[in-house]
Design a protein around this motif. Structure first.
Motif, PDB file in Angstrom:
ATOM      1  N   PRO A  90       0.829  -1.210   0.000  1.00 39.39           N
ATOM      2  CA  PRO A  90       0.000   0.000   0.000  1.00 39.39           C
ATOM      3  C   PRO A  90       0.861   1.257   0.000  1.00 39.39           C
ATOM      4  N   LEU A  91       0.311   2.330  -0.498  1.00 33.52           N
ATOM      5  CA  LEU A  91       1.005   3.614  -0.510  1.00 33.52           C
ATOM      6  C   LEU A  91       1.155   4.130   0.916  1.00 33.52           C
ATOM      7  N   ARG A  92       2.388   4.471   1.292  1.00 36.01           N
ATOM      8  CA  ARG A  92       2.656   5.009   2.635  1.00 36.01           C
ATOM      9  C   ARG A  92       2.293   6.490   2.631  1.00 36.01           C
ATOM     10  N   VAL A  93       1.255   6.835   3.383  1.00 30.92           N
ATOM     11  CA  VAL A  93       0.700   8.187   3.361  1.00 30.92           C
ATOM     12  C   VAL A  93       0.818   8.864   4.721  1.00 30.92           C
ATOM     13  N   ALA A 152      -8.787   4.202   5.975  1.00 27.62           N
ATOM     14  CA  ALA A 152      -7.572   3.577   6.487  1.00 27.62           C
ATOM     15  C   ALA A 152      -7.798   2.718   7.727  1.00 27.62           C
ATOM     16  N   ASP A 203      -4.891  -0.144  -0.578  1.00 25.98           N
ATOM     17  CA  ASP A 203      -4.183   0.819  -1.433  1.00 25.98           C
ATOM     18  C   ASP A 203      -3.415   1.884  -0.656  1.00 25.98           C
ATOM     19  N   ILE A 204      -3.813   2.167   0.598  1.00 24.48           N
ATOM     20  CA  ILE A 204      -3.076   3.166   1.379  1.00 24.48           C
ATOM     21  C   ILE A 204      -2.831   2.675   2.803  1.00 24.48           C
ATOM     22  N   ALA A 234      -2.886   6.463  -5.028  1.00 25.27           N
ATOM     23  CA  ALA A 234      -1.999   5.304  -4.918  1.00 25.27           C
ATOM     24  C   ALA A 234      -1.669   4.734  -6.291  1.00 25.27           C
ATOM     25  N   PHE A 274      -8.104   8.609  -2.874  1.00 25.55           N
ATOM     26  CA  PHE A 274      -6.941   7.947  -2.278  1.00 25.55           C
ATOM     27  C   PHE A 274      -6.520   6.720  -3.096  1.00 25.55           C
ATOM     28  N   THR A 283      -1.236  13.815   2.268  1.00 26.81           N
ATOM     29  CA  THR A 283      -2.526  14.432   1.981  1.00 26.81           C
ATOM     30  C   THR A 283      -2.755  15.544   2.992  1.00 26.81           C
TER      31      THR A 283
END
Length: 369
Positions: free
Chosen positions: A26-29, A46, A54-55, A327, A323, A99
């Motif tokens: 997953p995308l590190r946000v 999340a 995905d996040i 990603a 989101f 974000t």
């Protein structure tokens, strides 16, 4: 038992796909600020949506401890994720992307600190509070080769993308002549926004304006997209304070008129609608298409005796939400969407800046060629 070659190849392909799915991270946000009520969207995704991959929220920057603790209790995340500054959050958690859910005026500060580190940024609409800030943000994004996106709820409406296809891809309604966009609700106080959101949303410095920026940006974004990122010739705006007792510092009613060589756009952003709305009317020489909400539409083409009700699937939009799209974009699984593009949103800020000036002076503002 020996497998037939075709079956063996199929099983090999399925195993490869399964490994690819399992190895996809997953995308590190990181989250910059939590004073925008839209933050609930990413927190719900999340921490409450099981199965989403995905996040991953790795850090949160929020100096207001009381606000962070309240949201942590509501959404079930640990306060160990929360840091007092964006810089510390970036240093400790190393996100791939950030974000921004703080006041609009802080968007530039977030890009200032993230871009040199190569960290991608997505902000809530609009991009900035001034055209000058937006241009500086654009320069930083291009210099450091990061994605800089602006999130509008309407980007993820299947109806808007179907309307665009009818008007511009299929060209079913002829050349565009008029675009009318309605956005807004009864007012921030009236719909019960949080005290933190209300404080900066109703301040001309931190938000840029009132309803003029808060909801005028949607129409500017959609019109610019429908017009293939063409800048208007002029911008005229009228604002009012219908409820000065509630909103003494900013407008609560704003109308913007954009003129193009052969098209006109009317943008109606308001904190005085009787109910929430985000809808659009697109008129061509030979027909029209109206969006009622995220999926419902009304269409009348040249040979139609009556308009038709149409449903647009969510799959017409580039992703289910911002989101997931963010990603996919950063992982190289999709290309930038014109509606969320930086080019579009720089034009949006030029329009909003001119609209604010027009409302103040009472004169139409001609944009430089």
């Amino acid at each position: 038992m020996l497998l037939r070659p075709s079956l063996f190849l199929l099983l090999l392909l399925l195993a490869h796909l399964a490994n690819a799915q399992s190895s996809k991270k997953p995308l590190r946000v990181g989250i910059a600020g939590m004073a925008h009520d839209h933050v609930h969207g990413i927190l719900n995704k999340a921490f409450k949506q099981t199965g989403q991959t995905d996040i991953e929220i790795v850090g949160i920057a929020e100096p207001n401890r009381e606000l962070a603790e309240r949201l942590a209790k509501q959404h079930g995340f640990s306060m160990s994720l929360v840091y007092p500054t964006v810089a510390e959050m970036l240093d400790k958690t190393k996100p791939e992307a950030v974000t921004d859910f703080g006041p609009i005026v802080d968007h530039k500060k977030t890009v200032d600190i993230c871009a040199p580190r190569g960290i991608h940024v997505m902000v809530e609409k609009p991009l900035a509070t001034t055209f000058a800030d937006a241009k500086q943000m654009e320069a930083l994004a291009k210099k450091h080769k990061i994605q800089l996106l602006t999130n509008y709820e309407t980007t993820w409406y299947g109806s808007n993308h179907k309307a665009y296809a009818i008007a511009n891809t299929d060209k079913s309604i002829g050349d565009l002549r008029k675009i009318v966009v309605h956005d807004g609700h009864q007012g921030p106080k009236e719909i019960g926004v949080s005290k933190e959101f209300f404080a900066w949303l109703t301040d001309p410095v931190t938000n840029g304006a009132g309803a003029l920026f808060d909801f005028g940006c949607y129409g500017a974004n959609l019109s610019t997209w429908l017009m293939h990122n063409e800048r208007p010739l002029s911008v005229m705006a009228v604002t009012q304070q219908i409820k000065p007792d509630i909103y003494p510092k900013v407008d609560d009613e704003g109308t913007i008129i954009l003129t193009y060589p052969k098209t006109q756009t009317i943008i109606q952003g308001s904190w005085n609608w009787p109910f929430s709305r985000k809808d659009m009317e697109v008129y061509g020489q030979t027909g029209y298409v109206f969006t009622v909400d995220g999926s419902r539409m009304r269409i009348r083409l040249k040979d139609d005796k009556n308009e038709k009700a149409v449903e647009a699937p969510q799959t017409d939009a580039p992703a289910t939400d911002s989101f997931a799209y963010f990603a996919r974009l950063i992982h190289g699984e999709t290309k930038p969407d014109e509606l969320t593009s930086l080019e579009n949103n720089i034009i949006v800020m030029e329009i909003l800046d001119a609209a604010r000036q027009s409302a103040k002076t009472g004169k139409a503002i001609k944009l430089p060629k």
